[in-house]
Design a protein around this motif. Structure first.
Motif, short mmCIF file in Angstrom:
data_model
loop_
_atom_site.label_atom_id
_atom_site.label_comp_id
_atom_site.label_asym_id
_atom_site.label_seq_id
_atom_site.Cartn_x
_atom_site.Cartn_y
_atom_site.Cartn_z
N GLU A 11 0.89 -1.17 0.00
CA GLU A 11 0.00 0.00 0.00
C GLU A 11 0.92 1.21 0.00
OE1 GLU A 11 -3.46 -0.90 3.02
OE2 GLU A 11 -1.68 -2.04 3.53
N GLU A 213 1.81 -6.48 8.67
CA GLU A 213 1.94 -5.26 7.87
C GLU A 213 3.07 -4.42 8.45
OE1 GLU A 213 -1.74 -3.18 7.45
OE2 GLU A 213 -0.84 -1.46 6.45
N LYS A 264 -3.80 -5.68 14.56
CA LYS A 264 -4.33 -5.15 13.31
C LYS A 264 -5.82 -4.83 13.47
CE LYS A 264 -4.56 -4.85 8.68
NZ LYS A 264 -4.86 -3.44 8.53
MG MG Z 1 -3.40 -1.59 5.29
#
Ligand code: MG
Ligand code: ADP
Length: 478
Positions: A11, A213, A264
């Protein structure tokens, strides 16, 4: 021990190069005193109304066209609700269910093999402010200048298969958006930042593994190193019988480890809903066509043009079009010197070594393209020697305000092409080396270089070496 395959999706947030913010008229300029560029709309005081910046929309559409994506004729701004001190509104305006750009692809090339990465979507959103943790002992400062800066978040499919591909993807994206002129590409100032999602699965398995992430990576090198580190960590966890937990982690480049930052969130935690203050973003065909017709030249096209228009080799053209600022610099320098190959050599050689030594980009070069072009022109016309050109560049690098002609005169760089003077110098050198002169006359051609060197030394580099060698050759024949 199984054979693991890494699966990566990126991203990337790019800061759009608009002059004002995405929903207000406040300036986006970097480096202002804290909180001088956040207006009432950016902090959403009660009663204010956001208005969408058309320039940001134009840039998003330009990106979509460049990657062959679909452009939604109607997209929706939504509120993404969360609490953080640098987010005074308590929500970020973003696009969720219906983003402006969907689909498209970007090719990566690693070790000569092309790998196409699908783009899931790209959506418009606003940036948050910034927490300053290091400036006030015992306290955190909040700078809201960045709040409301337009961002385009570009989300890839989980198509990337190695850290090298991820870094190449990021480089190519950087190159594309700077060529498109929609982002200044300044990574130190945070104009392009990336979150990397990483998971592992046994090779051959279809189903995706659990991902983590890595947040906020702002360099190509760190995206590669961070992912390598995270891949190793996950393999260790899996091979020792553990499971990977879905979480957000941070890459610490100093210790070369990743460490957990927070659990998350799921989309539902954000309670997305359409922003009641902003109508759906509706684009007309005319608007999209106007973006399409006013399309800038992209890297590959520019490279081919450099090869045909300037007769450059593919390698030279590729190097010069690697980044848009380099290509622009090259073309500006050519306004002053009618010698593409020469200008290319000076940029890729001498100038690059100065830039590398100080670790700066060509856009910050202390010697501007006009000056470089003039240096090359002076060398080409024989006013100064190549060596003199290098001296000129080194002085100009230290004192960019001086004029080229001043330096040529003050440093005595004007090349001596007066054959009378050279003849006199050759007389002196010949008189000092009678035995070598005899050997030269007897046919030892290698000595020509020696005598040219001696004459150059006596002229303190000012004689034209080609002329010196011509005259010496003539002398020994007579
Ligand atoms: Mg994300
Ligand atoms: P979120 O917005 O919650 O972070 P998304 O589902 O929109 O999650 O995905 C974000 C990114 O994570 C995308 O780039 C996607 O390709 C990538 N991704 C999703 N699942 C995986 C996975 N299992 N392994 C690696 N990357 C993944």
């Amino acid at each position: 021990m199984s054979d693991w395959e890494s699966v990566i999706g990126l991203e990337v947030h790019i800061q759009l190069a608009t002059r004002s913010k995405i929903f207000s008229g406040a300036s986006t300029e970097f480096g202002a005193e804290p909180n001088n560029q956040a207006c009432l709309i950016d902090v959403a005081l009660p009663g204010v109304l956001p208005v969408c910046n058309l320039e940001a929309v134009r840039m998003a559409v330009k990106f979509g066209i460049a990657i062959g994506a679909g452009i939604n004729r109607k997209s929706i701004f939504e509120r993404k609700n969360y609490f953080y001190p640098d987010l005074p509104k308590g929500y970020q305006i973003s696009q969720y269910q219906i983003p402006i750009v969907v689909g498209g692809t970007l090719d990566t090339v690693v070790d000569g093999s092309v790998h196409t990465v699908g783009i899931t979507r790209a959506h418009l959103e606003e940036d948050a402010g910034k927490s300053l943790h290091d400036e006030f002992p015992g306290a955190t400062g909040i700078d809201l200048n960045r709040a409301g800066t337009p961002l385009l978040e570009i989300v890839s499919d989980p198509d990337i298969r190695s850290a090298q591909q991820a870094a190449d993807y990021m480089r190519r994206l950087h190159r594309l958006v700077t060529y498109l002129g929609i982002c200044d590409g300044n990574m130190q100032e945070g104009s392009l930042r990336c979150d990397a999602n990483v998971s592992m699965r046994p090779r051959g398995q279809e189903e995706l593994g659990t991902r983590t992430e890595l947040k906020n990576i702002n360099s190509f090198r760190f995206v590669e190193k961070g992912i390598i580190t995270e891949i190793d960590r996950q393999i260790d966890v899996l091979e020792s019988g553990g499971t990977v937990i879905q979480e957000t982690r941070l890459y610490d480049p100093i210790r070369n480890i990743t460490r957990p930052m927070r659990g998350k969130e799921d989309a539902q935690d954000y309670r997305y809903f359409p922003d009641p203050d902003l109508p759906p973003l509706v684009l007309s065909e005319e608007f999209i066509d106007s973006v399409r017709t006013d399309f800038p030249e992209l890297p590959e096209q520019r490279k081919l043009r450099f090869m045909t228009q300037f007769n450059l080799s593919e390698a030279d053209a590729a190097q010069l079009t690697q980044s848009r600022p380099v290509a622009d610099y090259f073309e500006s320098a050519l306004d002053h010197a009618d010698n593409p190959k020469g200008v290319a050599n000076w940029i890729n050689g001498e100038l690059s070594s100065y830039l590398n030594k100080e670790g700066i980009d060509i856009s910050d070069s202390r010697v501007d393209p006009d000056a470089l072009g003039q240096i090359v022109a002076n060398v080409d016309s024989g006013v100064i020697s190549g060596h003199g050109g290098k001296i000129l560049l080194s002085i100009l690098w230290e004192k960019p305000k001086l004029s080229i002609n001043e330096i040529i005169e003050s440093e005595n760089l004007r090349q001596d092409s007066d054959s009378g003077t050279i003849e006199a110098l050759i007389d002196e050198v010949f008189a000092a080396e009678p035995e070598q002169v005899q050997r030269l006359k007897d046919g030892n051609q290698k000595l020509i270089g020696f005598f040219v060197g001696q004459v150059m030394k006596k002229s303190r580099g000012k004689a034209d070496p080609k002329l010196v060698s011509d005259i010496i050759r003539k002398r020994i024949r007579s």
